[in-house]
Design a protein around this motif. Sequence first.
Motif: not given
Length: 466
Positions: A49-74
């Motif tokens: 959403d519009c909160r501070f550092a939302g993009e940073l935290f969302a990208e962190t989630v994507a990085k971790v998921l991708s390290s487990y070879s999980i498909e991500v759509k962001i």
Amino acid sequence: MSKIKFGTDGWRAIIAKEYTVDNVARVTIAVSKWLLTKYKSPKVIIGHDCRFAGELFAETVAKVLSSYSIEVKIAKGFVSTPMVSLGVVKENASLGIVITASHNPPSYNGYKLKGDFGGPLLPNDVAEVENLIPDENHLIIDDIIFSDLINKKVNYIDLEEMYCSHVKENFDLDVINNSKMNFAYDAMFGSGMNVVKKLLPNTALLHCEDNPGFLRIAPEPIYRNLKEFSKFVAENDISCGLATDGDADRIGFFNSSGEFIDAHHLILLLIHYLVKYKKLDGKVVTAFSCTDRVKEMCKHYNLEQETVQIGFKHIAGKMLKEKVLLGGEESGGIATTGHIPERDGIWMGLILFEFMAKSGKTIEDLIEEVYEIVGSFAFERVDLHISNELKEEIINNCKSGAYSHFGEYKVTRTEDLDGFKYFFEDNSWLLIRPSGTEPVLRTYAESSTSDKAFAILNTVKSVIGA
């Protein structure tokens, strides 16, 4: 590392204190492991959403998921929680993750989990994820370059356009936009702003700019946080006003005089419209904090009604297994048939706008139709910010049956499904319940008038020593 616990609707914590990149990674490690035990080739939709550092935290989630070879759509840019939930359904994804603290103050951020059905992940599944959260983050997040993942393990998805298309398929927007009614919308600086601009171009707008500080007002759509919007509606030629919270899944509403219309009245209005005007039926599921007038409305229309614990995940579970017409909470989280099993403030606002535009009646007229069925009433809520020690003492008193009366208000019966609900001789009632996510004791009251409801709350505050 601190223990991470999910509350009524996700994990929430103060940014840079408990809510950090490392802790977001810890939660996502657990999510990844859980997904790999449940799905052969899991796919996850991510939004923030519009909160501070939302993009940073969302990208962190994507990085971790991708390290487990999980498909991500962001999603690129901010989106609402309902957009993520809808995206899960449309993309046949395994899970949705929303970086949001919903209605909490701006110092908070959070982490919501959405099941493959497009609603809050069910309690048993959340508990399984929670139990998998490691004590430490073993991944070096900075070594994973997000841009290197794009178009490989991670792809962008336009959830906003998907949501707009879905709305256009389900609403007669021409009737709303070309009606003689004048509508207004307050995004509370939340993630619903762009969608409403696109769908309702004639609507007057307030707080529809990017401001992660929310002017230091928690983006919860209740009257005390919407006084500027109330004045805006009252002083302009506005038929009614819609407000949504930080992630746009909760609704607030105002009549043409700038008077706040609580969720109890909105739930009754929606049932009335869907049954009498749209000729739909089904079960009605409401949270423990909702008015008993819902039962009277359901009896009038011969609908089954069930009361569940507070937390939309309990309503979503019912919507998956049964034919549910409407599920709703006192806090403004409402879902209806024909959409996803998810709260959606904008969707509910569109139904009410459509109701007014097609009937040619004001929201005040439509509430009078509801009162003809269930009688008039008023509801008020006061959140008491007290010490944990006093809060525990009050709750223990409730559990032990210490309160047989509150001043002049004699208790005739009690219910304790989720909190402590006290009924009085004049059909008024009081609910005392501790917040699941904040250091707050919530008190709710219903009576024949607003003044009488506040009188109950003031008496209760004195009796419990808050």
